[in-house]
Design a protein around this motif. Structure first.
Motif, PDB file in Angstrom:
ATOM      1  N   GLU A 118       0.788  -1.168  -0.026  1.00 36.31           N
ATOM      2  CA  GLU A 118       0.017   0.045   0.009  1.00 36.31           C
ATOM      3  C   GLU A 118       0.707   1.285  -0.184  1.00 36.31           C
ATOM      4  O   GLU A 118       0.418   2.240   0.653  1.00 36.31           O
ATOM      5  N   SER A 119       1.999   1.141  -0.664  1.00 37.26           N
ATOM      6  CA  SER A 119       3.083   2.174  -0.846  1.00 37.26           C
ATOM      7  C   SER A 119       3.465   2.901   0.126  1.00 37.26           C
ATOM      8  O   SER A 119       3.851   4.326   0.447  1.00 37.26           O
ATOM      9  N   ARG A 120       3.512   1.931   1.401  1.00 44.28           N
ATOM     10  CA  ARG A 120       4.221   2.627   2.681  1.00 44.28           C
ATOM     11  C   ARG A 120       5.246   1.994   2.896  1.00 44.28           C
ATOM     12  O   ARG A 120       5.606   0.608   2.647  1.00 44.28           O
ATOM     13  N   PHE A 121       6.341   2.805   3.517  1.00 43.54           N
ATOM     14  CA  PHE A 121       7.758   2.159   3.864  1.00 43.54           C
ATOM     15  C   PHE A 121       7.752   1.951   5.547  1.00 43.54           C
ATOM     16  O   PHE A 121       7.324   3.037   5.987  1.00 43.54           O
ATOM     17  N   LEU A 122       8.156   1.001   5.975  1.00 43.76           N
ATOM     18  CA  LEU A 122       8.158   0.629   7.382  1.00 43.76           C
ATOM     19  C   LEU A 122       9.909   0.587   7.679  1.00 43.76           C
ATOM     20  O   LEU A 122      10.446   0.170   7.129  1.00 43.76           O
ATOM     21  N   PHE A 123       9.884   1.418   9.018  1.00 43.30           N
ATOM     22  CA  PHE A 123      11.478   1.271   9.348  1.00 43.30           C
ATOM     23  C   PHE A 123      11.540   0.808  10.915  1.00 43.30           C
ATOM     24  O   PHE A 123      10.708   1.181  11.639  1.00 43.30           O
ATOM     25  N   TRP A 124      12.573   0.137  11.129  1.00 48.66           N
ATOM     26  CA  TRP A 124      12.891  -0.296  12.532  1.00 48.66           C
ATOM     27  C   TRP A 124      14.271   0.057  12.991  1.00 48.66           C
ATOM     28  O   TRP A 124      15.163  -0.231  12.051  1.00 48.66           O
ATOM     29  N   ASP A 125      14.671   0.707  13.940  1.00 42.27           N
ATOM     30  CA  ASP A 125      15.852   1.051  14.373  1.00 42.27           C
ATOM     31  C   ASP A 125      16.457  -0.092  15.249  1.00 42.27           C
ATOM     32  O   ASP A 125      16.228  -0.295  16.368  1.00 42.27           O
ATOM     33  N   LEU A 126      17.318  -0.848  14.418  1.00 40.46           N
ATOM     34  CA  LEU A 126      17.725  -2.044  15.272  1.00 40.46           C
ATOM     35  C   LEU A 126      18.786  -1.758  16.347  1.00 40.46           C
ATOM     36  O   LEU A 126      18.712  -2.521  17.562  1.00 40.46           O
ATOM     37  N   GLN A 127      19.181  -0.653  16.474  1.00 40.38           N
ATOM     38  CA  GLN A 127      20.104  -0.578  17.467  1.00 40.38           C
ATOM     39  C   GLN A 127      19.208   0.127  18.726  1.00 40.38           C
ATOM     40  O   GLN A 127      19.685  -0.398  19.921  1.00 40.38           O
ATOM     41  N   LYS A 128      18.047   0.716  18.586  1.00 40.68           N
ATOM     42  CA  LYS A 128      17.366   1.056  19.689  1.00 40.68           C
ATOM     43  C   LYS A 128      16.678  -0.112  20.278  1.00 40.68           C
ATOM     44  O   LYS A 128      16.390  -0.378  21.620  1.00 40.68           O
ATOM     45  N   LEU A 129      16.277  -1.219  19.642  1.00 41.94           N
ATOM     46  CA  LEU A 129      16.118  -2.633  19.994  1.00 41.94           C
ATOM     47  C   LEU A 129      16.964  -3.158  21.005  1.00 41.94           C
ATOM     48  O   LEU A 129      16.644  -3.700  22.069  1.00 41.94           O
ATOM     49  N   GLU A 130      18.075  -3.062  20.709  1.00 40.42           N
ATOM     50  CA  GLU A 130      19.245  -3.441  21.572  1.00 40.42           C
ATOM     51  C   GLU A 130      19.459  -2.565  22.908  1.00 40.42           C
ATOM     52  O   GLU A 130      19.705  -3.133  24.031  1.00 40.42           O
ATOM     53  N   GLU A 131      19.198  -1.401  22.623  1.00 42.14           N
ATOM     54  CA  GLU A 131      19.485  -0.359  23.712  1.00 42.14           C
ATOM     55  C   GLU A 131      18.258  -0.447  24.685  1.00 42.14           C
ATOM     56  O   GLU A 131      18.282  -0.207  25.961  1.00 42.14           O
ATOM     57  N   GLY A 132      17.111  -0.935  24.219  1.00 45.54           N
ATOM     58  CA  GLY A 132      15.873  -0.926  24.984  1.00 45.54           C
ATOM     59  C   GLY A 132      15.539   0.489  25.408  1.00 45.54           C
ATOM     60  O   GLY A 132      15.579   1.378  24.565  1.00 45.54           O
ATOM     61  N   TYR A 133      14.741   0.526  26.575  1.00 48.75           N
ATOM     62  CA  TYR A 133      14.206   1.769  26.890  1.00 48.75           C
ATOM     63  C   TYR A 133      14.996   2.870  27.455  1.00 48.75           C
ATOM     64  O   TYR A 133      15.886   2.730  28.115  1.00 48.75           O
ATOM     65  N   ASP A 134      14.658   4.037  26.858  1.00 46.02           N
ATOM     66  CA  ASP A 134      15.449   5.262  27.292  1.00 46.02           C
ATOM     67  C   ASP A 134      14.700   6.217  27.864  1.00 46.02           C
ATOM     68  O   ASP A 134      13.874   6.923  27.532  1.00 46.02           O
ATOM     69  N   PRO A 135      14.851   6.397  29.373  1.00 44.34           N
ATOM     70  CA  PRO A 135      13.982   7.189  30.262  1.00 44.34           C
ATOM     71  C   PRO A 135      13.984   8.723  29.867  1.00 44.34           C
ATOM     72  O   PRO A 135      12.961   9.457  30.351  1.00 44.34           O
ATOM     73  N   ASN A 136      14.983   9.049  29.129  1.00 39.22           N
ATOM     74  CA  ASN A 136      15.165  10.415  28.705  1.00 39.22           C
ATOM     75  C   ASN A 136      14.289  10.752  27.511  1.00 39.22           C
ATOM     76  O   ASN A 136      14.379  11.977  27.157  1.00 39.22           O
TER      77      ASN A 136
END
Length: 515
Positions: A351-369
């Motif tokens: 449906e003409s949509r591009f999806l993105f995942w930040d794989l580094q963010k998945l490794e870093e997990g939750y950032d409280p800031n």
């Protein structure tokens, strides 16, 4: 042309969506992986009888220029795959293309525009091409004849360019994908038989024995009968993409719409289309291949020669990525994975949509800031709801998250280090901020922005972009292939239905020196 401001600082901005050719689909796009004289990226696009060589241009409309257009006879050519190589003597760029017709690999010199040679050997359509990361003369091809062939473009192999055939106890149907490990010692393949396999690439010395002899005789190519890992349990559908992510593997499976519809009418549960991140137990790419590949055994759906618990299947599923509206197979994701650059996974849907995942963010997990949910507010993408879990579920999630927090370790530090001896790509100074510390279950934050406790729970994309075009809203297009430029991923290009090409750009701080 829109202002170039990357959302969340990591994801690219859509610059243009253009119909490059009219009425014909485009199937593959790849950037030239070697340094250029002016340090600017070049990419190639192919589909049907077309082959384009293009250069992205930031201050232009559209943001690219066509440098060369190979116009071939449409009745004789139907291309779907390409790979860049270099002339072993002159170093000039070569483009290798293949597809359904002819059942050969065609090689063109990009500078002269001339056809250089044809590689003959496959007995059916060719579905994928890949160049070795340690030699710009070693080319792999995956075919509908159930085999993978390895070719050497060096003049010493002119009379017998096919140096190895991976066949026998491998695939039972069309092979759709073949990709090298960054160190060049392994190839991962997959196809219509829902099987995924990892093969050891023969050494240079072993391959050298299969070039023409001085007496003019031509020895047969080396035959590799057994992969060191083979499984039909990782995916239930056709596997059209599989790449190494360090020593982990990212692979995608799907099945055609008509077949899904037929299965629905018979009330058979449809297995969802998915991208999986998974690992082979005991696999270390730096080790020498095990001496004995596993022999097929009746009723055994996974076989592995790597050290693993004999009671296990020999692999572990780590993550599932959510892929709405991607029922077709032969739609390939694009992985940005370079030294010193945040790894990003990109996928286009139907449906003409591009999806993105930040794989580094998945490794870093939750950032409280960070502001809660800031990355997940892309159009049509909802942030996962936090659920209260029981003690057993919390304990299980803590263990799983501890394992997932070690993705950087499992990938053997590939974010900040490249394959030894590689002559591919741009040298970059590693960014210390991108290293992933080893995390144990005891120091995993109590909450994560992304629920990684269940490897079967699809992870929503962190960002998405709808490609706005002149096509009717009811006539969307799908991206068959996505490629990132080798200069830190400044450019991303996707090609697909109706001859459409989408060009993205993002600002990337570039290091002064190059290796």
């Amino acid at each position: 042309m829109p202002s170039i401001t990357s959302p969340s600082g990591h994801f690219p901005t859509l610059c243009s969506c253009t119909k490059l050719v009219d009425g014909q689909a485009l199937y593959d796009v790849k950037f030239y992986p070697y340094p250029t004289t002016d340090d600017e990226p070049i990419f190639a696009v192919t589909g049907s009888s077309h082959l384009f060589i293009c250069r992205p241009k930031l201050d232009a409309d559209p943001p690219f220029e066509v440098l060369r257009w190979f116009q071939l006879e449409s009745g004789e050519h139907s291309f779907n795959s390409l790979a860049w190589a270099r002339d072993p003597v002159s170093g000039e760029p070569l483009i290798c293309v293949a597809g359904e017709k002819p059942k050969q690999i065609q090689i063109f010199n990009v500078e002269s525009g001339k056809h250089v040679r044809s590689l003959v050997g496959h007995g059916a359509a060719i579905n994928d091409l890949a160049i070795s990361p340690i030699s710009s003369s070693l080319l792999a091809s995956a075919s509908a004849d159930y085999t993978i062939r390895l070719w050497n473009l060096d003049p010493a192999y002119k009379d017998q360019p096919c140096v190895a055939i991976f066949a026998g106890e491998g695939h039972r149907q069309h092979v759709l994908t073949a990709q090298f490990h960054p160190n060049g010692k392994w190839i991962v393949t997959a196809g219509l038989d829902t099987a995924i396999a990892v093969w050891a690439v023969p050494s240079i010395d072993a391959l050298a024995q299969h070039r023409a002899h001085r007496d003019g005789s031509h020895p047969a190519p080396l035959t590799v009968y057994y992969p060191h890992f083979h499984s039909t349990e990782v995916h239930a559908n056709y596997i059209d993409t599989a790449v190494f992510y360090g020593d982990l593997i990212l692979s995608r499976s799907a099945k055609g719409q008509s077949e899904d519809l037929a299965r629905t009418t018979t009330k058979v549960k449809i297995v969802p289309n998915e991208i999986l991140l998974w690992k082979i137990d005991g696999f270390d790419s730096d080790d020498d291949p095990p001496t004995g590949p596993p022999i097929p055994t009746p009723s055994v759906w996974t076989r592995s020669s790597f050290p693993h618990d004999p009671r296990s299947r020999g692999f572990q599923r780590l993550m599932t990525f959510d892929l709405p509206n991607t029922s077709r197979f032969y739609l390939r994701f694009g992985l940005l994975h370079e030294p010193g650059v945040r790894p990003i996974l990109a996928m286009g849907n139907e449906e003409s949509r591009f999806l993105f995942w930040d794989l580094q963010k998945l490794e870093e997990g939750y950032d409280p800031n960070e502001e809660s949910g800031a990355n997940l507010k892309a159009p049509g993408v909802k942030a996962p709801r936090q659920r209260k879990k029981g003690k057993a579920a919390e304990a299980r999630q803590q263990v799983n998250e501890g394992n997932l927090g070690r993705l950087g370790e499992l990938r053997r530090g590939e974010i900040v280090g490249g394959g030894a001896g590689s002559d591919v790509g741009y040298g970059r100074t590693p960014d210390p901020s991108l290293t992933t510390p080893t995390t144990s279950a005891s120091n995993v934050p109590p909450e994560r922005k992304f629920d990684l406790g269940d490897s079967f729970m699809p992870l929503k994309p962190h960002h998405s972009v709808l490609a706005s075009t002149t096509l009717s809203p009811k006539k969307h297009f799908a991206m068959a292939q996505i490629a990132w430029s080798p200069d830190g991923g400044r450019w991303m290009v996707g090609v697909g239905d109706y001859g459409m090409m989408c060009v993205f750009y993002r600002s990337v701080e570039r290091e002064a020196g190059r290796e």
